[in-house]
Design a protein around this motif. Structure first.
Motif, PDB file in Angstrom:
ATOM      1  N   MET A 171       0.830  -1.207   0.000  1.00 32.51           N
ATOM      2  CA  MET A 171       0.000   0.000   0.000  1.00 32.51           C
ATOM      3  C   MET A 171       0.868   1.262   0.000  1.00 32.51           C
ATOM      4  N   THR A 172       1.995   1.236   0.765  1.00 31.48           N
ATOM      5  CA  THR A 172       2.883   2.397   0.801  1.00 31.48           C
ATOM      6  C   THR A 172       3.513   2.654  -0.561  1.00 31.48           C
ATOM      7  N   ARG A 173       3.949   1.587  -1.223  1.00 36.66           N
ATOM      8  CA  ARG A 173       4.547   1.722  -2.552  1.00 36.66           C
ATOM      9  C   ARG A 173       3.532   2.280  -3.544  1.00 36.66           C
ATOM     10  N   THR A 174       2.305   1.791  -3.457  1.00 35.59           N
ATOM     11  CA  THR A 174       1.247   2.285  -4.334  1.00 35.59           C
ATOM     12  C   THR A 174       0.978   3.765  -4.093  1.00 35.59           C
ATOM     13  N   LEU A 175       0.959   4.155  -2.821  1.00 32.78           N
ATOM     14  CA  LEU A 175       0.703   5.550  -2.475  1.00 32.78           C
ATOM     15  C   LEU A 175       1.797   6.457  -3.035  1.00 32.78           C
ATOM     16  N   VAL A 176       3.070   6.027  -2.936  1.00 35.63           N
ATOM     17  CA  VAL A 176       4.183   6.832  -3.445  1.00 35.63           C
ATOM     18  C   VAL A 176       4.093   6.969  -4.960  1.00 35.63           C
ATOM     19  N   ILE A 177       3.840   5.858  -5.648  1.00 37.02           N
ATOM     20  CA  ILE A 177       3.762   5.891  -7.116  1.00 37.02           C
ATOM     21  C   ILE A 177       2.616   6.776  -7.581  1.00 37.02           C
ATOM     22  N   GLU A 178       1.445   6.610  -6.962  1.00 34.64           N
ATOM     23  CA  GLU A 178       0.293   7.410  -7.357  1.00 34.64           C
ATOM     24  C   GLU A 178       0.521   8.893  -7.068  1.00 34.64           C
ATOM     25  N   THR A 179       1.203   9.187  -5.964  1.00 30.00           N
ATOM     26  CA  THR A 179       1.486  10.591  -5.634  1.00 30.00           C
ATOM     27  C   THR A 179       2.418  11.214  -6.657  1.00 30.00           C
ATOM     28  N   LEU A 180       3.467  10.489  -7.071  1.00 26.30           N
ATOM     29  CA  LEU A 180       4.400  11.002  -8.075  1.00 26.30           C
ATOM     30  C   LEU A 180       3.699  11.239  -9.408  1.00 26.30           C
ATOM     31  N   LYS A 181       2.803  10.340  -9.777  1.00 25.04           N
ATOM     32  CA  LYS A 181       2.046  10.521 -11.019  1.00 25.04           C
ATOM     33  C   LYS A 181       1.237  11.814 -10.977  1.00 25.04           C
ATOM     34  N   ARG A 182       0.629  12.054  -9.836  1.00 23.66           N
ATOM     35  CA  ARG A 182      -0.235  13.233  -9.723  1.00 23.66           C
ATOM     36  C   ARG A 182       0.574  14.522  -9.613  1.00 23.66           C
ATOM     37  N   LEU A 183       1.786  14.444  -9.073  1.00 25.77           N
ATOM     38  CA  LEU A 183       2.657  15.621  -9.073  1.00 25.77           C
ATOM     39  C   LEU A 183       3.024  16.012 -10.500  1.00 25.77           C
ATOM     40  N   LEU A 184       3.261  15.009 -11.341  1.00 27.25           N
ATOM     41  CA  LEU A 184       3.535  15.283 -12.750  1.00 27.25           C
ATOM     42  C   LEU A 184       2.328  15.922 -13.427  1.00 27.25           C
ATOM     43  N   VAL A 185       1.146  15.425 -13.097  1.00 22.54           N
ATOM     44  CA  VAL A 185      -0.076  16.012 -13.652  1.00 22.54           C
ATOM     45  C   VAL A 185      -0.221  17.474 -13.226  1.00 22.54           C
ATOM     46  N   ILE A 186       0.102  17.754 -11.966  1.00 24.13           N
ATOM     47  CA  ILE A 186      -0.002  19.131 -11.460  1.00 24.13           C
ATOM     48  C   ILE A 186       0.931  20.058 -12.231  1.00 24.13           C
ATOM     49  N   VAL A 187       2.171  19.607 -12.494  1.00 19.87           N
ATOM     50  CA  VAL A 187       3.116  20.432 -13.255  1.00 19.87           C
ATOM     51  C   VAL A 187       2.579  20.707 -14.663  1.00 19.87           C
ATOM     52  N   VAL A 188       2.020  19.680 -15.295  1.00 18.78           N
ATOM     53  CA  VAL A 188       1.457  19.855 -16.637  1.00 18.78           C
ATOM     54  C   VAL A 188       0.288  20.827 -16.605  1.00 18.78           C
ATOM     55  N   VAL A 189      -0.572  20.699 -15.576  1.00 16.15           N
ATOM     56  CA  VAL A 189      -1.728  21.599 -15.455  1.00 16.15           C
ATOM     57  C   VAL A 189      -1.271  23.040 -15.263  1.00 16.15           C
ATOM     58  N   ILE A 190      -0.280  23.256 -14.402  1.00 19.89           N
ATOM     59  CA  ILE A 190       0.218  24.613 -14.156  1.00 19.89           C
ATOM     60  C   ILE A 190       0.801  25.209 -15.433  1.00 19.89           C
TER      61      ILE A 190
END
Length: 322
Positions: free
Chosen positions: A1-20
């Motif tokens: 679950m921790t590994r999944t949380l880290v991977i999903e968080t990194l994916k969404r950080l990339l999305v945030i940069v693209v959105v900005i």
């Protein structure tokens, strides 16, 4: 679950940069100049004054340089200053954000609870007049333009019946305090929250009815009937519980959309949230506020989807290996 949380968080950080990045470039390419707008409000058309304003706002630099500076500042939660109000954008957004979260959260709960209940009743009494009435209401609310429903609600419940206020969050001049102030706030919240929930509620009702109707004909439900289990227990324990999986997915999508779509609700009902803030900022060409609201909305949507993804993995163990 921790590994999944880290991977999903990194994916969404990339999305945030693209959105900005996309939002910044899109806003900068729109016609209009905030320096000229502010100069016009000050009744000054002096080119030297306008150029001075552009230098103060950093608009004299190339767009790519402006983007780099903005990304650096956003990394430290510095969304810049509002051109119009002269205050930090984050401070302005945080003042309005609670109203938006309360409105969107209330609409979400109303839609989820009432939509699930309506879909459950329609499935239990499928083929009867109750099912037909609920299905007709769902189609009506699903196909009706939101602004049309909102304006009709204002005309009926505010102008004609005088049951609910037409807009705002508090009665002007009442100066209520304490519990009376909270009741007045809720009184103002009823109509915009309900109007926002109707479209999503119709989706939940149709989804729950379709899912439960399909499950009612499966073998494990027929086996429960054959064992003599009470019908309502079968509906609640087996059919409705299994139907919650697609509802969980839809709820995650709709939760983010309700927050992102508040600009129309808050404009129609004069609700002082970040949706109305962004509308006013667009009119005033206040770029930093517009982009700041976009970023805040994106963060809320992405966080809601992350929570739902993790919740879905908990509810349905089959997805944990994906």
């Amino acid at each position: 679950m921790t590994r999944t949380l880290v991977i999903e968080t990194l994916k969404r950080l990339l999305v945030i940069v693209v959105v900005i990045t996309g939002t910044f470039l899109l806003i900068r390419s729109a016609p209009g100049d905030p320096a000229e707008f502010i100069a016009g409000e000050a009744a000054s058309g002096d080119p030297a004054f306008i150029e001075q304003l552009r230098m103060q706002m950093g608009l004299d630099k190339p767009v790519i340089v402006q983007l780099g500076i903005y990304l650096r500042d956003v990394a430290t939660l510095d969304f810049g200053m509002s051109y119009r109000e002269g205050r930090p954008v984050l401070e302005i957004i945080l003042e309005r954000l609670p109203n938006t979260l309360i409105l969107a959260g209330t609409a979400f709960v109303l839609a989820l609870v009432l939509g699930t209940f309506a879909g459950f009743i329609a499935a239990v009494f499928r083929g009867t007049w109750i099912d037909r009435v609920i299905s007709l209401g769902s189609v009506l609310f699903f196909s009706s333009p939101y602004y049309w429903v909102a304006l009709l609600a204002i005309i009926l419940f505010s102008a004609k019946l005088n049951w609910l206020p037409a807009g705002g969050t508090q009665t002007i001049g009442a100066d209520y305090t304490g519990f009376r102030s909270a009741l007045d706030y809720i009184h103002h919240l009823i109509m915009p929250a309900t109007a926002s929930a109707l479209f999503t509620m119709a989706i939940y009702a149709r989804l729950v009815r379709a899912s439960m109707t399909d499950l009612a004909n499966t073998l494990f439900v027929k086996a429960a009937h054959a064992k003599g289990m009470a019908p309502m227990r079968i509906w609640f324990r087996h059919v409705l519980r299994t139907s919650l999986l697609p509802i969980t997915t839809m709820a995650g999508v709709q939760a983010g959309q309700l927050v992102a779509g508040t600009i129309l609700t808050e404009t129609v009902f004069a609700w002082p949230g970040i949706g109305r803030l962004m509308y006013d900022a667009l009119i005033a060409r206040d770029y930093n506020v517009v982009i700041g609201v976009f970023i805040m909305t994106s963060l809320i949507v992405i966080f809601a989807n992350l929570v739902v993804d993790l919740l879905y993995r908990y509810v349905d163990p089959r997805t944990r290996a994906a």
